[in-house]
Motif scaffolding. Structure first.
Motif, PDB file in Angstrom:
ATOM      1  N   ILE A   3       0.867  -1.171   0.000  1.00  0.00           N
ATOM      2  CA  ILE A   3       0.000   0.000   0.000  1.00  0.00           C
ATOM      3  C   ILE A   3       0.900   1.216   0.000  1.00  0.00           C
ATOM      4  CG2 ILE A   3      -1.676   1.328   1.307  1.00  0.00           C
ATOM      5  CD1 ILE A   3      -2.859  -1.241   2.276  1.00  0.00           C
ATOM      6  N   LYS A   4       0.618   2.130  -0.921  1.00  0.00           N
ATOM      7  CA  LYS A   4       1.428   3.329  -1.045  1.00  0.00           C
ATOM      8  C   LYS A   4       0.558   4.540  -0.747  1.00  0.00           C
ATOM      9  CE  LYS A   4       4.160   5.876  -4.410  1.00  0.00           C
ATOM     10  NZ  LYS A   4       4.628   5.892  -5.796  1.00  0.00           N
ATOM     11  N   VAL A   5       1.007   5.388   0.145  1.00  0.00           N
ATOM     12  CA  VAL A   5       0.297   6.628   0.455  1.00  0.00           C
ATOM     13  C   VAL A   5       0.740   7.661  -0.572  1.00  0.00           C
ATOM     14  CG1 VAL A   5      -0.076   8.433   2.159  1.00  0.00           C
ATOM     15  CG2 VAL A   5       0.185   6.053   2.894  1.00  0.00           C
ATOM     16  N   VAL A   6      -0.214   8.135  -1.366  1.00  0.00           N
ATOM     17  CA  VAL A   6       0.100   9.061  -2.442  1.00  0.00           C
ATOM     18  C   VAL A   6       0.044  10.503  -1.964  1.00  0.00           C
ATOM     19  CG1 VAL A   6      -0.603   9.844  -4.738  1.00  0.00           C
ATOM     20  CG2 VAL A   6      -0.781   7.444  -4.145  1.00  0.00           C
ATOM     21  N   ARG A   7      -0.902  10.798  -1.086  1.00  0.00           N
ATOM     22  CA  ARG A   7      -1.070  12.162  -0.630  1.00  0.00           C
ATOM     23  C   ARG A   7      -1.446  12.168   0.839  1.00  0.00           C
ATOM     24  NH1 ARG A   7      -5.428  15.623  -3.831  1.00  0.00           N
ATOM     25  NH2 ARG A   7      -4.453  14.600  -5.575  1.00  0.00           N
ATOM     26  N   ALA A  16      -3.720   1.533   9.772  1.00  0.00           N
ATOM     27  CA  ALA A  16      -4.195   0.230  10.243  1.00  0.00           C
ATOM     28  C   ALA A  16      -5.667   0.038   9.910  1.00  0.00           C
ATOM     29  CB  ALA A  16      -3.975   0.110  11.747  1.00  0.00           C
ATOM     30  N   ALA A  17      -6.461   1.091  10.041  1.00  0.00           N
ATOM     31  CA  ALA A  17      -7.885   0.992   9.713  1.00  0.00           C
ATOM     32  C   ALA A  17      -8.085   0.741   8.222  1.00  0.00           C
ATOM     33  CB  ALA A  17      -8.609   2.267  10.144  1.00  0.00           C
ATOM     34  N   ALA A  18      -7.330   1.445   7.385  1.00  0.00           N
ATOM     35  CA  ALA A  18      -7.447   1.249   5.938  1.00  0.00           C
ATOM     36  C   ALA A  18      -7.008  -0.162   5.545  1.00  0.00           C
ATOM     37  CB  ALA A  18      -6.605   2.286   5.209  1.00  0.00           C
ATOM     38  N   LEU A  19      -5.951  -0.640   6.140  1.00  0.00           N
ATOM     39  CA  LEU A  19      -5.477  -1.985   5.840  1.00  0.00           C
ATOM     40  C   LEU A  19      -6.487  -3.038   6.294  1.00  0.00           C
ATOM     41  CD1 LEU A  19      -3.231  -3.708   4.693  1.00  0.00           C
ATOM     42  CD2 LEU A  19      -2.149  -3.673   6.930  1.00  0.00           C
TER      43      LEU A  19
END
Length: 69
Positions: A3-7, A16-19
């Motif tokens: 998972i890459k955070v773009v912005r 952790a919630a997004a994952l």
């Protein structure tokens, strides 16, 4: 899985919630039997629209066809 955070600058709790959501969706998709429709397939199914009654316009509906900006 990468998972890459773009912005932005998310906190570890937000990551952790997004994952957790991504993993839950992947597990639900993997648990479906082969050939079964998933929730997205059911949403995009055109027969879903035909199953509902489409309302007909009323006698004064022509007055609401143009909304000036």
């Amino acid at each position: 899985m990468n998972i890459k955070v773009v912005r932005g600058n998310p906190t570890p709790e937000e990551l952790a919630a997004a994952l957790a959501v991504v993993r839950a969706r992947a597990a639900a998709a993997a648990a479906l039997p082969p050939g079964a429709k998933g929730p997205r397939d059911a949403w995009s199914d055109p027969s879903r629209i035909a199953a509902h009654h489409i309302p007909k316009p009323g006698p004064a509906s022509w007055t609401r066809t143009y909304w000036p900006s």
